[in-house]
Design an enzyme around this catalytic site. Structure first.
Site, mmCIF file in Angstrom:
data_model
loop_
_atom_site.group_PDB
_atom_site.id
_atom_site.type_symbol
_atom_site.label_atom_id
_atom_site.label_comp_id
_atom_site.label_asym_id
_atom_site.label_seq_id
_atom_site.Cartn_x
_atom_site.Cartn_y
_atom_site.Cartn_z
ATOM 1 N N ALA A 1 0.921 -1.041 0.248
ATOM 2 C CA ALA A 1 -0.012 0.158 0.071
ATOM 3 C C ALA A 1 0.691 1.015 0.094
ATOM 4 O O ALA A 1 1.794 1.808 0.983
ATOM 5 C CB ALA A 1 -0.833 -0.176 0.973
ATOM 6 N N GLY B 1 0.197 -5.329 0.643
ATOM 7 C CA GLY B 1 -0.810 -5.522 -0.465
ATOM 8 C C GLY B 1 0.019 -6.013 -1.527
ATOM 9 O O GLY B 1 -0.856 -6.778 -2.244
ATOM 10 N N GLU C 1 -0.168 -9.062 -0.865
ATOM 11 C CA GLU C 1 -1.600 -10.095 -1.438
ATOM 12 C C GLU C 1 -2.121 -10.184 -2.640
ATOM 13 O O GLU C 1 -3.023 -11.063 -2.950
ATOM 14 C CB GLU C 1 -2.503 -9.112 -0.750
ATOM 15 N N GLU D 1 2.690 -5.578 6.990
ATOM 16 C CA GLU D 1 1.445 -4.574 7.968
ATOM 17 C C GLU D 1 1.668 -4.437 9.185
ATOM 18 O O GLU D 1 1.872 -3.029 9.841
ATOM 19 C CB GLU D 1 0.167 -4.619 7.655
HETATM 20 N N1 COA Z 1 4.089 3.398 -0.443
HETATM 21 C C1 COA Z 1 4.784 4.695 -0.520
HETATM 22 N N2 COA Z 1 6.215 4.996 -1.279
HETATM 23 C C2 COA Z 1 6.969 3.961 -1.188
HETATM 24 C C3 COA Z 1 6.564 2.638 -0.394
HETATM 25 C C4 COA Z 1 5.378 2.258 0.058
HETATM 26 N N3 COA Z 1 4.705 0.903 0.614
HETATM 27 N N4 COA Z 1 7.601 1.736 -0.405
HETATM 28 C C5 COA Z 1 8.305 2.304 -1.577
HETATM 29 N N5 COA Z 1 8.176 4.216 -1.272
HETATM 30 C C6 COA Z 1 8.929 4.984 -1.740
HETATM 31 C C7 COA Z 1 10.465 5.733 -0.906
HETATM 32 O O1 COA Z 1 9.609 6.716 0.173
HETATM 33 C C8 COA Z 1 10.993 6.484 -2.024
HETATM 34 O O2 COA Z 1 10.936 7.102 -2.483
HETATM 35 P P1 COA Z 1 10.963 8.754 -3.018
HETATM 36 O O3 COA Z 1 12.254 8.256 -3.367
HETATM 37 O O4 COA Z 1 10.322 9.741 -3.170
HETATM 38 O O5 COA Z 1 11.917 8.646 -1.147
HETATM 39 C C9 COA Z 1 10.972 5.251 -3.078
HETATM 40 O O6 COA Z 1 9.940 4.659 -2.768
HETATM 41 C C10 COA Z 1 12.065 4.097 -3.004
HETATM 42 O O7 COA Z 1 12.385 3.491 -1.797
HETATM 43 P P2 COA Z 1 13.709 3.798 -1.214
HETATM 44 O O8 COA Z 1 12.996 3.301 0.258
HETATM 45 O O9 COA Z 1 14.280 4.280 -0.838
HETATM 46 O O10 COA Z 1 13.321 2.243 -1.643
HETATM 47 P P3 COA Z 1 14.927 1.093 -0.990
HETATM 48 O O11 COA Z 1 15.534 -0.251 -2.078
HETATM 49 O O12 COA Z 1 16.109 1.287 -0.842
HETATM 50 O O13 COA Z 1 13.976 0.163 -0.033
HETATM 51 C C11 COA Z 1 11.802 -0.397 0.323
HETATM 52 C C12 COA Z 1 12.942 -0.911 -0.897
HETATM 53 C C13 COA Z 1 10.619 -1.232 -0.670
HETATM 54 C C14 COA Z 1 12.489 -2.425 0.078
HETATM 55 C C15 COA Z 1 11.405 0.299 0.990
HETATM 56 O O14 COA Z 1 10.521 0.928 0.238
HETATM 57 C C16 COA Z 1 10.523 -0.186 1.962
HETATM 58 O O15 COA Z 1 10.436 -0.807 3.341
HETATM 59 N N6 COA Z 1 9.049 0.345 1.501
HETATM 60 C C17 COA Z 1 8.136 -0.361 2.853
HETATM 61 C C18 COA Z 1 7.156 -1.241 2.298
HETATM 62 C C19 COA Z 1 6.114 -1.563 3.415
HETATM 63 O O16 COA Z 1 5.855 -1.537 4.690
HETATM 64 N N7 COA Z 1 4.968 -2.219 2.344
HETATM 65 C C20 COA Z 1 3.530 -2.489 3.531
HETATM 66 C C21 COA Z 1 3.046 -1.261 3.468
HETATM 67 S S1 COA Z 1 1.792 -2.124 4.325
#
Ligand code: COA
Length: 260
Positions: free
Chosen positions: A66, A111, A114, A134
């Protein structure tokens, strides 16, 4: 059909649905969820779509789940009511008679996983990382994860993953049966498309009934599931394609399926 947050392509009976927000690792915002719902509603009724592949744009992610930016404002009660009323796009996927294959390259979290769980077959690249994360954000999976994950990997493993919010690598996902196949990095979509093309070349009605027998049968007591299998296999004996299949075999030539 025009979309913004996803892409849709159809060729040779294979529809490819691509989550298309690579700058945020294909995080799902409200627009993407609405477009996925609209897309799968039309796919469910499309006879020319034999198989569906779902993937994420870019090399790094299937979907990071999400869009967390939408979490910053707490939900007001009316939004909560709306979301209870909303049909989740993954429930629409459940109504699709076609096999749906997930091609998972990179991250599949929340998601995103999912969505992959609502697919029938999951193919992951070696660099894939998967998790229902989550709980780390003080929420629980709300797109079917608490129900579909234990049905795929069993109660204990599902609880371990959901309660810890762990992110597991592709080889572990393969070991616990969360994905069916792991392929080299960068090749998930190619492998999924190859499988999809092979399935799309099968007799169309048999393909749909085979999925229905397995998927619907799993929701039934065994005796009812066996009855469903008998009914569907009997129905298939009435098709022209069944005669064509037998003739092609005896005449030592490839079959020409008509879907009738
Ligand atoms: N929602 C919104 N934005 C997200 C996102 C999410 N779920 N996951 C990544 N992004 C965005 C980051 O904020 C970043 O944006 P920015 O460039 O404006 O700062 C961009 O995507 C790149 O992500 P970044 O974290 O810099 O890349 P990374 O390779 O270092 O790490 C992840 C990637 C996926 C490991 C990390 O972004 C992450 O843990 N995301 C959240 C995942 C999560 O908890 N999902 C469940 C949601 S319920």
């Amino acid at each position: 059909m025009t979309y913004e947050a996803i892409q849709y392509e159809l060729g040779d009976g294979v529809a490819t649905v691509t989550l298309n927000r690579p700058d945020v690792h294909n995080a799902m915002n409200d627009l993407m969820r609405r477009e996925l719902k609209r897309c799968f509603e039309s796919v469910a009724d499309a006879d020319d779509v034999r198989v569906v592949v779902v993937t994420g744009a870019g090399a790094k992610a299937f979907s990071a789940g999400a869009d967390i930016r939408e979490f910053v404002e707490p939900l007001v009660p009316t939004r909560f009511r709306d979301s209870r009323r909303r049909v989740d796009f993954r429930a629409v996927m459940d109504r699709c008679p076609q096999p749906i294959i997930a091609a998972i390259g990179g991250y599949a979290f929340g998601g995103g996983l999912e969505l992959a769980l609502a697919c029938d077959i999951r193919i992951a690249a070696a660099n894939a990382t998967l998790g229902l994360t989550e709980v780390n954000l003080a929420i629980i999976p709300g797109g079917g994860g608490t129900q579909r994950l234990p049905r795929v990997v069993g109660r204990g493993k599902a609880l371990e993953m959901i309660l810890t919010g762990a992110r597991i690598p592709a080889d572990e996902a393969l070991r616990i049966g969360l994905v069916e196949r792991v392929v080299p990095e960068g090749q998930a979509l190619a492998a999924a498309t190859e499988l999809a093309r092979a399935l799309a070349a099968r007799a169309p009605v048999a393909l749909r009934y085979a999925k229905e027998a397995v998927v619907k049968g799993l929701e039934l007591p065994l005796a009812d599931g066996l009855r469903l299998e008998t009914d569907l296999s009997t129905l298939l004996r009435t098709t022209e394609d069944r005669v064509e299949g037998a003739k092609a075999f005896l005449e030592k030539r490839p079959p020409r399926w008509t879907g009738r």
